[in-house]
Enzyme design. Sequence first.
Site, mmCIF file in Angstrom:
data_model
loop_
_atom_site.group_PDB
_atom_site.id
_atom_site.type_symbol
_atom_site.label_atom_id
_atom_site.label_comp_id
_atom_site.label_asym_id
_atom_site.label_seq_id
_atom_site.Cartn_x
_atom_site.Cartn_y
_atom_site.Cartn_z
ATOM 1 N N TYR A 62 0.845 -1.199 0.000
ATOM 2 C CA TYR A 62 0.000 0.000 0.000
ATOM 3 C C TYR A 62 0.880 1.249 0.000
ATOM 4 O O TYR A 62 1.640 1.488 0.948
ATOM 5 C CB TYR A 62 -0.911 0.029 1.228
ATOM 6 C CG TYR A 62 -2.003 -1.027 1.268
ATOM 7 C CD1 TYR A 62 -2.262 -1.852 0.171
ATOM 8 C CD2 TYR A 62 -2.775 -1.193 2.406
ATOM 9 C CE1 TYR A 62 -3.261 -2.807 0.218
ATOM 10 C CE2 TYR A 62 -3.782 -2.157 2.460
ATOM 11 C CZ TYR A 62 -4.007 -2.958 1.362
ATOM 12 O OH TYR A 62 -4.999 -3.904 1.425
ATOM 13 N N SER A 63 0.758 2.002 -1.079
ATOM 14 C CA SER A 63 1.581 3.210 -1.260
ATOM 15 C C SER A 63 3.053 2.895 -1.071
ATOM 16 O O SER A 63 3.821 3.692 -0.532
ATOM 17 C CB SER A 63 1.143 4.331 -0.303
ATOM 18 O OG SER A 63 -0.167 4.747 -0.615
#
Length: 346
Positions: A62-63
Amino acid sequence: MRYRLLGQTGLYVSELCLGTMTYGGGTGIWENIGKLQQGAVDEQVKAAVDAGINFFDTANVYSHGLSETLLGQSLKNLKLPRDQLIIATKATGAMNETPNGRGQSRHHLFNEVDASLKRLQLDYVDLYQLHAFDPLTPFEESLSALNDLVRCGRVRYIGLCNMSAWQIMKALDVSDRHGWAKFSSVQAYYTIAGRDLEREVAPLLLDQRLGLMVWSPLAGGLLSGKFKNADDKGPAGARRATFDFPVVNKDRAFKCVDAMRPMAEERHVSAAQIALAWLLTKPFVSTVIIGAKSMDQLRDNIASTRVQLTEAELKSLDEVSQLPPEYPGWMLAMQAQYRATAPVKD
Protein backbone atom coordinates in the site's frame (compact mmCIF):
# COMPACT_ATOMS: atom_id res chain seq x y z
CA MET A 1 -19.12 -1.86 18.58
CA ARG A 2 -19.42 -5.63 18.85
CA TYR A 3 -16.53 -8.10 18.78
CA ARG A 4 -16.26 -11.44 17.03
CA LEU A 5 -13.80 -14.30 17.22
CA LEU A 6 -11.42 -14.49 14.29
CA GLY A 7 -12.20 -17.91 12.88
CA GLN A 8 -11.55 -20.65 15.43
CA THR A 9 -8.96 -18.63 17.36
CA GLY A 10 -9.62 -17.11 20.76
CA LEU A 11 -8.86 -13.65 19.36
CA TYR A 12 -11.65 -11.07 19.49
CA VAL A 13 -11.66 -8.48 16.71
CA SER A 14 -14.04 -5.57 16.22
CA GLU A 15 -16.79 -6.20 13.67
CA LEU A 16 -15.40 -3.25 11.72
CA CYS A 17 -11.70 -3.10 10.83
CA LEU A 18 -10.01 0.11 9.74
CA GLY A 19 -8.35 -0.34 6.36
CA THR A 20 -5.43 1.85 5.37
CA MET A 21 -5.31 1.80 1.57
CA THR A 22 -6.14 5.52 1.54
CA TYR A 23 -2.97 6.36 3.50
CA GLY A 24 0.04 7.75 1.68
CA GLY A 25 -0.78 8.20 -1.99
CA GLY A 26 2.05 8.22 -4.48
CA THR A 27 2.05 7.10 -8.09
CA GLY A 28 -0.19 4.77 -10.07
CA ILE A 29 -3.34 3.45 -8.43
CA TRP A 30 -2.30 4.78 -5.03
CA GLU A 31 -2.78 8.36 -6.20
CA ASN A 32 -6.40 7.55 -7.05
CA ILE A 33 -7.19 5.51 -3.95
CA GLY A 34 -6.13 8.09 -1.38
CA LYS A 35 -3.45 10.53 -0.26
CA LEU A 36 -4.05 10.93 3.48
CA GLN A 37 -1.00 12.15 5.38
CA GLN A 38 -0.01 11.93 9.04
CA GLY A 39 -2.43 14.46 10.52
CA ALA A 40 -5.43 12.95 8.77
CA VAL A 41 -4.26 9.42 9.60
CA ASP A 42 -3.96 10.29 13.28
CA GLU A 43 -7.49 11.72 13.22
CA GLN A 44 -8.90 8.57 11.61
CA VAL A 45 -7.10 6.16 13.90
CA LYS A 46 -8.21 8.09 17.01
CA ALA A 47 -11.83 8.17 15.82
CA ALA A 48 -11.73 4.45 15.09
CA VAL A 49 -10.31 3.56 18.52
CA ASP A 50 -12.77 5.90 20.25
CA ALA A 51 -15.59 4.06 18.44
CA GLY A 52 -14.32 0.71 19.73
CA ILE A 53 -12.39 -0.51 16.67
CA ASN A 54 -9.38 -2.57 17.75
CA PHE A 55 -8.47 -4.05 14.34
CA PHE A 56 -6.29 -2.35 11.70
CA ASP A 57 -5.39 -3.76 8.29
CA THR A 58 -2.54 -2.64 6.06
CA ALA A 59 -0.08 -4.17 3.56
CA ASN A 60 3.51 -3.68 2.50
CA VAL A 61 2.48 -2.69 -1.05
CA TYR A 62 0.00 0.00 0.00
CA SER A 63 1.58 3.21 -1.26
CA HIS A 64 4.85 1.26 -1.50
CA GLY A 65 5.21 0.94 2.29
CA LEU A 66 4.06 4.44 3.21
CA SER A 67 0.72 3.20 4.55
CA GLU A 68 2.50 1.02 7.11
CA THR A 69 4.81 3.90 8.04
CA LEU A 70 1.91 6.30 8.60
CA LEU A 71 -0.09 3.78 10.61
CA GLY A 72 2.89 2.87 12.77
CA GLN A 73 3.68 6.51 13.48
CA SER A 74 0.03 7.16 14.32
CA LEU A 75 0.06 4.42 16.95
CA LYS A 76 3.09 6.13 18.49
CA ASN A 77 1.67 9.65 18.21
CA LEU A 78 -1.57 8.64 19.90
CA LYS A 79 0.23 6.55 22.54
CA LEU A 80 -2.17 3.67 22.01
CA PRO A 81 -1.68 0.54 24.17
CA ARG A 82 -0.14 -2.14 21.94
CA ASP A 83 -1.73 -5.05 23.79
CA GLN A 84 -5.21 -3.72 23.01
CA LEU A 85 -4.68 -3.44 19.25
CA ILE A 86 -4.81 -6.09 16.53
CA ILE A 87 -2.52 -5.12 13.63
CA ALA A 88 -2.62 -7.01 10.34
CA THR A 89 -0.38 -6.62 7.33
CA LYS A 90 0.44 -8.60 4.18
CA ALA A 91 3.17 -9.65 1.74
CA THR A 92 3.31 -11.06 -1.79
CA GLY A 93 3.17 -8.03 -4.10
CA ALA A 94 6.16 -6.42 -5.81
CA MET A 95 8.20 -4.19 -3.50
CA ASN A 96 11.03 -3.68 -5.98
CA GLU A 97 12.05 -4.82 -9.45
CA THR A 98 14.67 -7.35 -8.38
CA PRO A 99 14.02 -11.05 -9.15
CA ASN A 100 13.13 -11.86 -5.52
CA GLY A 101 11.33 -8.62 -4.71
CA ARG A 102 7.89 -10.27 -4.77
CA GLY A 103 6.12 -13.58 -4.16
CA GLN A 104 5.99 -15.99 -1.23
CA SER A 105 9.43 -17.55 -1.10
CA ARG A 106 11.00 -17.97 2.33
CA HIS A 107 13.54 -15.34 1.25
CA HIS A 108 10.87 -12.77 0.42
CA LEU A 109 8.56 -13.40 3.36
CA PHE A 110 11.38 -13.16 5.94
CA ASN A 111 12.69 -9.97 4.35
CA GLU A 112 9.25 -8.39 4.11
CA VAL A 113 8.07 -9.16 7.62
CA ASP A 114 11.20 -7.44 8.96
CA ALA A 115 10.65 -4.45 6.67
CA SER A 116 6.98 -4.19 7.72
CA LEU A 117 7.86 -4.37 11.41
CA LYS A 118 10.38 -1.59 10.95
CA ARG A 119 7.89 0.65 9.16
CA LEU A 120 5.17 -0.10 11.72
CA GLN A 121 7.63 0.38 14.61
CA LEU A 122 6.42 -2.88 16.15
CA ASP A 123 8.03 -6.02 17.54
CA TYR A 124 5.35 -8.30 16.08
CA VAL A 125 2.21 -8.25 13.96
CA ASP A 126 -0.93 -9.98 15.14
CA LEU A 127 -1.97 -11.24 11.70
CA TYR A 128 0.36 -11.78 8.74
CA GLN A 129 -1.40 -12.51 5.46
CA LEU A 130 -0.44 -13.85 2.06
CA HIS A 131 -1.85 -11.16 -0.22
CA ALA A 132 -2.55 -13.43 -3.20
CA PHE A 133 -1.77 -16.82 -4.71
CA ASP A 134 1.85 -17.30 -5.82
CA PRO A 135 1.84 -19.78 -8.75
CA LEU A 136 5.61 -20.34 -8.51
CA THR A 137 6.28 -20.97 -4.83
CA PRO A 138 5.07 -24.32 -3.40
CA PHE A 139 2.70 -24.01 -0.45
CA GLU A 140 5.15 -26.16 1.55
CA GLU A 141 7.80 -23.43 1.31
CA SER A 142 5.49 -20.52 2.13
CA LEU A 143 3.72 -22.29 4.97
CA SER A 144 6.98 -23.53 6.48
CA ALA A 145 8.26 -19.95 6.48
CA LEU A 146 5.05 -18.63 8.05
CA ASN A 147 5.18 -21.35 10.69
CA ASP A 148 8.73 -20.30 11.60
CA LEU A 149 7.64 -16.66 11.83
CA VAL A 150 4.91 -17.68 14.27
CA ARG A 151 7.32 -19.82 16.29
CA CYS A 152 9.88 -17.03 16.60
CA GLY A 153 7.26 -14.52 17.74
CA ARG A 154 7.34 -12.05 14.89
CA VAL A 155 3.83 -13.13 13.85
CA ARG A 156 0.94 -14.27 16.08
CA TYR A 157 -1.58 -15.58 13.51
CA ILE A 158 -1.53 -16.14 9.76
CA GLY A 159 -4.12 -15.49 7.07
CA LEU A 160 -4.56 -15.41 3.32
CA CYS A 161 -6.26 -13.22 0.75
CA ASN A 162 -7.90 -13.63 -2.64
CA MET A 163 -7.60 -17.37 -3.18
CA SER A 164 -9.99 -19.96 -4.56
CA ALA A 165 -11.57 -22.63 -2.40
CA TRP A 166 -9.30 -25.43 -3.64
CA GLN A 167 -6.18 -23.37 -2.92
CA ILE A 168 -7.36 -22.57 0.61
CA MET A 169 -8.21 -26.21 1.30
CA LYS A 170 -4.89 -27.41 -0.08
CA ALA A 171 -3.00 -24.97 2.14
CA LEU A 172 -4.93 -26.10 5.23
CA ASP A 173 -4.13 -29.73 4.42
CA VAL A 174 -0.41 -29.01 3.98
CA SER A 175 -0.26 -27.27 7.37
CA ASP A 176 -2.26 -30.03 9.02
CA ARG A 177 -0.02 -32.81 7.68
CA HIS A 178 3.14 -31.07 8.88
CA GLY A 179 1.77 -29.83 12.21
CA TRP A 180 2.38 -26.21 11.19
CA ALA A 181 0.47 -23.07 12.11
CA LYS A 182 -2.73 -22.96 10.06
CA PHE A 183 -4.51 -20.07 8.43
CA SER A 184 -7.02 -18.42 10.75
CA SER A 185 -8.59 -15.98 8.31
CA VAL A 186 -9.45 -15.29 4.71
CA GLN A 187 -9.57 -11.74 3.37
CA ALA A 188 -11.81 -11.55 0.33
CA TYR A 189 -14.04 -9.31 -1.74
CA TYR A 190 -17.66 -9.63 -0.66
CA THR A 191 -20.57 -7.24 -0.97
CA ILE A 192 -24.31 -7.31 -1.50
CA ALA A 193 -23.55 -6.34 -5.10
CA GLY A 194 -21.01 -9.15 -5.55
CA ARG A 195 -21.87 -12.38 -3.74
CA ASP A 196 -19.65 -14.71 -5.79
CA LEU A 197 -17.88 -15.76 -2.59
CA GLU A 198 -20.99 -17.68 -1.59
CA ARG A 199 -20.57 -20.27 -4.34
CA GLU A 200 -17.48 -22.06 -3.01
CA VAL A 201 -15.51 -20.06 -0.46
CA ALA A 202 -18.26 -19.21 2.05
CA PRO A 203 -19.24 -22.88 2.57
CA LEU A 204 -15.54 -23.67 3.08
CA LEU A 205 -15.27 -20.89 5.69
CA LEU A 206 -18.15 -22.34 7.66
CA ASP A 207 -16.89 -25.91 7.36
CA GLN A 208 -13.28 -25.11 8.31
CA ARG A 209 -14.21 -22.34 10.77
CA LEU A 210 -12.11 -19.67 9.13
CA GLY A 211 -12.82 -16.00 9.79
CA LEU A 212 -13.76 -13.79 6.84
CA MET A 213 -12.31 -10.29 6.58
CA VAL A 214 -14.38 -8.48 3.96
CA TRP A 215 -12.62 -6.01 1.66
CA SER A 216 -14.41 -3.44 -0.52
CA PRO A 217 -17.80 -3.96 1.14
CA LEU A 218 -19.21 -1.02 -0.83
CA ALA A 219 -17.92 -2.31 -4.18
CA GLY A 220 -15.33 0.43 -4.58
CA GLY A 221 -17.81 3.12 -3.52
CA LEU A 222 -20.52 2.02 -5.95
CA LEU A 223 -22.93 1.38 -3.04
CA SER A 224 -22.12 4.61 -1.24
CA GLY A 225 -25.20 6.37 -2.61
CA LYS A 226 -23.06 8.79 -4.63
CA PHE A 227 -23.85 7.04 -7.93
CA LYS A 228 -27.34 7.21 -9.47
CA ASN A 229 -26.94 4.61 -12.20
CA ALA A 230 -24.35 2.52 -14.07
CA ASP A 231 -23.32 5.45 -16.27
CA ASP A 232 -22.96 7.97 -13.46
CA LYS A 233 -19.29 8.83 -12.78
CA GLY A 234 -20.15 10.15 -9.34
CA PRO A 235 -18.91 13.31 -7.63
CA ALA A 236 -15.52 14.85 -8.28
CA GLY A 237 -12.77 12.75 -6.74
CA ALA A 238 -14.84 9.55 -6.63
CA ARG A 239 -12.49 6.58 -6.91
CA ARG A 240 -14.68 4.69 -9.36
CA ALA A 241 -14.38 7.57 -11.84
CA THR A 242 -10.66 6.95 -12.31
CA PHE A 243 -10.17 3.42 -10.95
CA ASP A 244 -13.14 1.24 -11.89
CA PHE A 245 -12.45 -1.59 -9.47
CA PRO A 246 -13.42 -4.12 -8.18
CA VAL A 247 -15.28 -5.90 -10.96
CA VAL A 248 -19.03 -5.84 -10.38
CA ASN A 249 -22.28 -6.48 -12.27
CA LYS A 250 -23.49 -2.89 -12.27
CA ASP A 251 -27.05 -3.72 -13.31
CA ARG A 252 -27.42 -5.97 -10.26
CA ALA A 253 -25.57 -3.43 -8.09
CA PHE A 254 -28.02 -0.64 -8.86
CA LYS A 255 -31.00 -2.92 -8.26
CA CYS A 256 -29.48 -3.38 -4.80
CA VAL A 257 -29.09 0.40 -4.40
CA ASP A 258 -32.74 0.91 -5.41
CA ALA A 259 -33.81 -1.65 -2.80
CA MET A 260 -31.61 -0.16 -0.06
CA ARG A 261 -32.51 3.47 -0.66
CA PRO A 262 -35.99 3.42 0.97
CA MET A 263 -34.61 1.47 3.93
CA ALA A 264 -31.94 4.15 4.35
CA GLU A 265 -34.38 7.03 3.93
CA GLU A 266 -36.74 5.58 6.53
CA ARG A 267 -33.88 5.47 9.06
CA HIS A 268 -32.27 8.76 7.92
CA VAL A 269 -29.00 6.97 7.20
CA SER A 270 -26.94 6.38 4.05
CA ALA A 271 -27.35 3.49 1.63
CA ALA A 272 -23.77 2.57 2.56
CA GLN A 273 -24.86 1.85 6.13
CA ILE A 274 -27.55 -0.53 4.88
CA ALA A 275 -25.00 -2.36 2.70
CA LEU A 276 -22.61 -2.73 5.64
CA ALA A 277 -25.38 -3.78 8.02
CA TRP A 278 -26.40 -6.54 5.55
CA LEU A 279 -22.85 -7.91 5.57
CA LEU A 280 -22.73 -7.93 9.36
CA THR A 281 -25.64 -10.37 9.47
CA LYS A 282 -23.65 -13.09 7.69
CA PRO A 283 -22.46 -15.85 10.07
CA PHE A 284 -19.13 -16.40 8.30
CA VAL A 285 -18.08 -12.71 8.51
CA SER A 286 -15.61 -11.92 11.30
CA THR A 287 -15.01 -8.30 10.34
CA VAL A 288 -15.75 -5.81 7.59
CA ILE A 289 -12.86 -3.60 6.49
CA ILE A 290 -13.79 0.03 6.03
CA GLY A 291 -11.51 2.59 4.41
CA ALA A 292 -12.19 6.27 4.04
CA LYS A 293 -10.82 9.40 2.40
CA SER A 294 -12.62 11.70 4.81
CA MET A 295 -13.76 11.76 8.42
CA ASP A 296 -17.40 12.15 7.36
CA GLN A 297 -17.13 8.94 5.36
CA LEU A 298 -15.46 7.13 8.25
CA ARG A 299 -18.08 8.26 10.77
CA ASP A 300 -20.87 7.22 8.41
CA ASN A 301 -19.39 3.74 7.98
CA ILE A 302 -18.87 3.29 11.72
CA ALA A 303 -22.52 4.21 12.32
CA SER A 304 -23.58 1.12 10.34
CA THR A 305 -23.07 -0.98 13.48
CA ARG A 306 -26.21 0.63 14.92
CA VAL A 307 -28.44 -0.34 11.96
CA GLN A 308 -30.70 -3.34 12.58
CA LEU A 309 -32.42 -4.76 9.51
CA THR A 310 -35.72 -6.61 9.84
CA GLU A 311 -36.24 -10.16 8.62
CA ALA A 312 -38.45 -8.83 5.82
CA GLU A 313 -35.78 -6.34 4.76
CA LEU A 314 -33.07 -9.00 4.78
CA LYS A 315 -35.27 -11.28 2.68
CA SER A 316 -35.86 -8.46 0.20
CA LEU A 317 -32.15 -7.64 -0.06
CA ASP A 318 -31.20 -11.31 -0.40
CA GLU A 319 -33.66 -11.72 -3.25
CA VAL A 320 -32.62 -8.65 -5.23
CA SER A 321 -28.92 -9.49 -4.89
CA GLN A 322 -29.27 -13.23 -5.51
CA LEU A 323 -26.64 -14.83 -7.75
CA PRO A 324 -27.85 -16.60 -10.89
CA PRO A 325 -27.69 -20.37 -10.43
CA GLU A 326 -24.60 -22.16 -11.69
CA TYR A 327 -23.59 -25.80 -11.91
CA PRO A 328 -22.83 -27.71 -9.75
CA GLY A 329 -24.55 -25.52 -7.18
CA TRP A 330 -28.07 -25.96 -8.54
CA MET A 331 -27.57 -29.71 -8.90
CA LEU A 332 -26.23 -30.09 -5.36
CA ALA A 333 -29.17 -28.13 -3.99
CA MET A 334 -31.70 -30.20 -5.96
CA GLN A 335 -30.19 -33.56 -5.02
CA ALA A 336 -29.91 -32.60 -1.36
CA GLN A 337 -33.68 -32.32 -1.09
CA TYR A 338 -34.05 -36.04 -0.50
CA ARG A 339 -32.36 -35.49 2.88
CA ALA A 340 -34.11 -32.22 3.67
CA THR A 341 -36.84 -33.78 5.80
CA ALA A 342 -36.91 -36.76 8.10
CA PRO A 343 -39.11 -39.70 7.13
CA VAL A 344 -42.47 -39.93 8.88
CA LYS A 345 -43.51 -43.23 10.46
CA ASP A 346 -47.22 -43.94 10.44
